[in-house]
Scaffold this motif. Structure first.
Motif, short mmCIF file in Angstrom:
data_model
loop_
_atom_site.label_atom_id
_atom_site.label_comp_id
_atom_site.label_asym_id
_atom_site.label_seq_id
_atom_site.Cartn_x
_atom_site.Cartn_y
_atom_site.Cartn_z
N ILE A 265 0.85 -1.20 0.00
CA ILE A 265 0.00 0.00 0.00
C ILE A 265 0.88 1.25 0.00
O ILE A 265 0.58 2.24 -0.67
N MET A 266 2.02 1.20 0.71
CA MET A 266 2.91 2.36 0.68
C MET A 266 3.50 2.56 -0.70
O MET A 266 3.64 3.68 -1.19
N TYR A 270 2.84 5.94 -2.66
CA TYR A 270 3.95 6.85 -2.94
C TYR A 270 4.33 6.85 -4.42
O TYR A 270 4.77 7.87 -4.93
N SER A 271 4.18 5.70 -5.12
CA SER A 271 4.58 5.70 -6.53
C SER A 271 3.48 6.26 -7.43
O SER A 271 3.71 7.18 -8.19
N ALA A 272 2.27 5.66 -7.33
CA ALA A 272 1.24 6.05 -8.29
C ALA A 272 0.54 7.33 -7.89
O ALA A 272 0.16 8.13 -8.75
N ALA A 494 16.33 2.36 2.93
CA ALA A 494 15.39 1.52 2.17
C ALA A 494 14.25 2.33 1.58
O ALA A 494 13.34 1.77 0.97
N LEU A 495 14.25 3.64 1.76
CA LEU A 495 13.11 4.43 1.32
C LEU A 495 13.21 4.83 -0.14
O LEU A 495 13.05 6.01 -0.48
N SER A 496 13.48 3.86 -1.00
CA SER A 496 13.67 4.19 -2.42
C SER A 496 12.36 4.55 -3.10
O SER A 496 12.36 5.04 -4.22
N ILE A 497 11.21 4.32 -2.43
CA ILE A 497 9.95 4.62 -3.11
C ILE A 497 9.58 6.08 -3.00
O ILE A 497 8.72 6.56 -3.72
N LEU A 498 10.21 6.80 -2.07
CA LEU A 498 9.81 8.18 -1.87
C LEU A 498 10.25 9.04 -3.05
O LEU A 498 11.28 8.78 -3.66
N PRO A 499 9.48 10.07 -3.37
CA PRO A 499 9.95 11.04 -4.35
C PRO A 499 11.22 11.70 -3.82
O PRO A 499 11.41 11.74 -2.61
N ASP A 500 12.09 12.19 -4.71
CA ASP A 500 13.45 12.62 -4.34
C ASP A 500 13.49 13.41 -3.05
O ASP A 500 12.77 14.40 -2.88
N LEU A 501 14.34 12.95 -2.14
CA LEU A 501 14.47 13.63 -0.85
C LEU A 501 15.84 14.29 -0.80
O LEU A 501 16.80 13.74 -1.25
#
Lengths: 501, 116
Positions: A265-266, A270-272, A494-501
Motif C-alpha cells: 500500500i505504501m 507513494y509511486s502512483a 530503504a526508502l527508495s519509493i519516496l519522491p526525491d528527498l
C-alpha cells in the motif's frame, strides 16, 4: 527478457524452489525433523540472494525495473524481503514440534510448503510495480493461508478457513474494481506511468484526488488492502481466524501478511499517487483509518478472555499505530526534519513489531501446546511453572504495550513524532491515549502470569526449537529497542519509493 | 453503445454479487456471488480496454507501441482475473467439502463456533 531480469526476482525464485524441495523431501522421508531442517537451511538461499541484490556481492546486479517493468528489486522491496525471510525462519523453527505432533504429522510437509509458497507471494508483492502483478502476488499470498487455517479440518478450523477465504475474496474483488478504474482513467497499470499520467490529466477543482474516478479507485484500493492489513472497518475476520487457526499460522499471518500489505500500500500510494496534492488527500484518509483502528481495536480487546483472540484485537490496534506513520506524508513538514520520517517510522515499526509479536506468539505456542488451554486464566501463575517462558512473554507484552526501553516504545516515539511533524498532532494525541487504554489489557495478562496462583502447579517443559525461536525474537526486539539507530539507518536507506528527498 | 452503459452493467453485476455474498446463507451461493463480483470487474476491465484508448488509436497519429500496449492491458487483466478466479473456486469447493464433513452442513450461519 534477459538473464539479468531473473536476477531481480532471484530471491522469489529460490523461495518457490525451496517450497518444491520441501514437498519432495516430505514425500521421500516422511520425517518431519528432516523437513524442518531442510526448510531452515534452505532459507539461506533466498537470504543470500536478497543480500546480494542489496550489497552486490556477486558483481553489480541490476535491480531496476525488470520483466517488462512489472517487478523491481529496489531497497524498499529488499528490506521487506529480508524481514519476510526472517519471519519465515522463525515460524518454521517454532512449528517444528507442532508439525511432528500426532494430529499434524501426515500434513507436516504440506504445512511448511504452504508457508513457503505464501511467502513467495509476499516477496513478489513487495517487489511488484504493476497492478496485475500485485493482484496475482496477492492471491498467491492469501490462498495458501486459507488452506493453512483450515488444515486440521475440525469444525473450528474449517470455520476459520472459510471466513478468511470469503472475506479475502471480497476484498480482492473490491481491490480489482479499484484497479480497473485506475487503468481505465490512466490507460496503464504500471505505477510509474500512472504517476506521470495523473500529473498531466485534467483535474476538477474541489474534488479529492482531482476526479471522481480516481477517488473511487483509491477508496476501493485502500478498502481492499485494509482487509489484509487488518484495520477497522475491515477487521471482522481477525479474531475468529486467529482463534480457529493453528497458532503458528496466526503468528505468521499477524506479522508476515501484515508487513507485506503495508509495504504494497505504501508503494502504490507513494509511486502512483505520489503527487504532493494527492498525498494530502490520501494522508487524511489514512489518518481517519488509523484513529478508528487504534480505538476500536483496543476497546474490543478489553473484554477478551481468550489469549489468541486478545492478540487478534491487539494486532488490529497495532495496525492503527503503523497507519499513523503511513498518514504522516513528507509534504508540509515543519522546519528541517527528515521528510521521509513517516515512511521510515512505518518500516521501523513493522520490523520491531515483527520481532515483538513473534516472541509473544511463540511463547503462547510453547505454553498452549503443553497445557492445551488458550484462555487467559490458563496463564495464571506461569511465572512459577516456567520462569523463562513467563519472562519472555512478559517482555513481549511490555514491548507491545510500548514500555521503555523496549522496541515498542521507540517505534511509537518515531511514528508519533513523524505525525507531529506532518501537522497531525490530533492523531498523535489519539495514539498516546490509546497506548494508555491498551495498558489495561496487556497488564491484565501480565498480572495473571505474575501474581495469580496457578491451578495446576506442575512445571511446563517446553520444546527446545520453539524456545530458541522465542528467545531469538525477544533478543531481537530487545536489541532494536536499545540500539534503534541500527535499524533506523537501515530503514532510511530503504526508502527508495519516496519522491526525491 | 457507450462506455457508460457497459460500466453500468459492470457496476450492477458487482453490486448484485456483493448483495448475494452478504445476504445468502449457503456457502455455495456465496461462492457463486463472489464469482459474479469478479465478473463485474472483468467487464469493466474489458470495457476500458475497448473504449478509452481507442481514441488514441483512431486519432490518425502513428501507432506507438505504448498505445497498443495500453489498449491490450485490459484484456490481459481480464484473462488474469479469470484464471486466478478458477484457482480460487477450486479452493472454495475444497472448503465446502471440508465443512460438510466436519459438521454435516454448508450453511454459513452454522459456522459460528467462535464468539466473543
Amino acid at each position: 527478457m534477459t538473464a539479468q531480469d531473473f536476477w531481480v526476482i532471484s530471491p522469489q525464485i529460490a523461495m518457490a524452489l525451496l517450497a518444491l524441495v520441501v514437498v519432495s523431501v516430505d514425500l521421500v522421508t516422511r520425517s518431519m525433523a528432516k523437513v524442518s531442517a531442510v526448510a531452515l537451511t534452505g532459507l539461506a538461499a533466498p537470504l543470500v540472494l536478497t543480500l546480494n541484490l542489496w550489497y552486490g556481492w556477486f558483481g553489480d546486479p541490476a535491480t531496476g525495473p525488470a520483466l517488462f517493468g512489472t517487478v523491481e528489486a529496489d531497497r524498499f522491496s529488499l528490506f521487506f524481503n529480508f524481514l519476510l525471510i526472517t519471519v519465515t525462519a522463525g515460524t518454521v523453527l517454532a512449528s517444528t514440534k507442532y508439525i511432528a505432533s500426532d494430529r499434524m504429522k501426515d500434513y507436516g510437509g504440506e504445512f511448511v510448503a504452504l508457508v513457503l509458497f505464501s511467502v513467495t507471494g509476499m516477496m513478489l508483492l513487495v517487489s511488484a510495480t504493476e497492478l496485475i502483478t500485485i493482484y496475482v502476488a496477492l492471491e498467491l499470498t492469501a490462498l495458501p493461508v486459507v488452506a493453512l487455517a483450515a488444515i486440521h479440518r475440525t469444525r473450528q478450523a474449517v470455520e476459520a478457513g472459510t471466513k478468511f477465504f470469503v472475506l479475502s475474496a471480497i476484498s480482492s474483488a473490491i481491490l480489482l474494481y479499484g484497479f480497473a478504474y485506475i487503468y481505465g482513467y490512466t490507460g496503464s497499470t504500471n505505477l510509474d506511468v500512472i504517476l506521470e499520467r495523473l500529473a498531466v490529466l485534467p483535474t476538477q477543482a474541489g474534488v479529492p484526488f482531482g476526479s471522481y474516478a480516481v477517488l473511487l479507485a483509491v477508496i476501493m484500493i485502500v478498502a481492499g488492502f485494509g482487509f489484509k492489513m487488518a484495520v477497522v472497518p475491515f477487521q471482522m475476520w481477525v479474531p475468529d481466524v486467529y482463534q480457529g487457526a493453528p497458532t503458528p499460522v496466526a503468528a505468521f499471518l499477524s506479522v508476515a501478511s501484515k508487513s507485506a500489505a503495508f509495504a504494497v500500500i505504501m508503494r502504490i500510494m507513494y509511486s502512483a499517487f505520489g503527487e504532493p496534492g494527492l498525498m494530502q488527500d490520501w494522508s487524511g484518509l489514512f489518518a481517519i483509518l488509523a484513529a478508528v483502528s487504534m480505538t476500536v481495536g483496543n476497546m474490543l480487546a478489553l473484554s477478551q478472555s481468550n489469549i489468541k483472540r486478545l492478540l487478534g484485537y491487539s494486532t488490529i490496534a497495532q495496525a492503527g499505530y503503523v497507519l499513523v506513520g503511513v498518514a504522516s506524508v513528507p509534504a508540509n513538514q515543519i522546519g528541517a526534519t527528515f521528510a521521509g520520517a513517516g515512511a521510515q517510522g512505518v518500516l521501523y515499526y513493522l520490523a520491531g513489531y515483527a520481532f515483538t509479536n513473534l516472541a509473544v506468539f511463540f511463547a503462547v505456542i510453547a505454553i498452549t501446546s503443553r497445557t492445551g488451554d488458550d484462555s487467559i486464566a490458563g496463564l495464571n501463575g506461569l511465572i512459577k511453572r516456567s520462569p523463562l517462558l513467563a519472562s519472555l512473554l512478559v517482555f513481549g507484552l511490555l514491548s507491545l504495550l510500548g514500555m521503555p526501553p523496549t522496541v515498542g516504545f521507540m517505534a511509537k516515539v518515531v511514528v508519533f513524532g513523524s505525525a507531529l511533524n506532518a501537522n497531525l498532532a490530533w492523531l498523535a494525541v489519539i495514539g498516546v491515549v490509546n497506548t494508555v487504554i491498551a495498558a489495561y489489557y496487556y497488564l491484565r495478562v501480565i498480572r495473571a502470569i505474575v501474581f495469580e496462583d496457578p491451578v495446576d502447579t506442575s512445571p511446563i517443559k517446553s520444546d527446545v526449537p520453539v524456545l530458541v525461536a522465542t528467545g531469538v525474537a525477544a533478543v531481537g526486539a530487545g536489541v532494536l529497542g536499545i540500539a534503534p539507530f541500527l535499524l533506523l539507518e537501515f530503514a532510511r536507506s530503504a526508502l527508495s519509493i519516496l519522491p526525491d528527498l | 453503445m457507450t462506455i457508460e452503459n457497459v460500466l453500468l452493467v459492470s457496476a450492477v453485476l458487482f453490486a448484485i454479487g456483493a448483495y448475494g455474498v452478504v445476504s445468502r446463507s449457503s456457502l455455495i451461493t456465496v461462492i457463486m456471488s463472489l464469482e459474479l463480483m469478479f465478473n463485474g470487474v472483468v467487464i469493466a476491465a474489458v470495457a476500458f480496454s475497448r473504449f478509452t484508448p481507442s481514441a488514441a488509436l483512431l486519432s490518425g497519429d502513428p501507432l506507438t507501441g505504448e498505445a497498443i500496449r495500453s489498449a491490450l492491458t485490459g484484456h490481459a487483466f481480464a484473462i488474469f482475473i479469470i484464471s486466478v478466479a478458477a484457482g480460487e473456486a477450486a479452493l472454495a469447493f475444497a472448503l465446502v467439502f471440508a465443512m460438510y464433513r466436519a459438521g454435516e452442513s454448508i450453511e454459513i450461519t452454522d459456522a459460528s463456533q467462535m464468539k466473543n
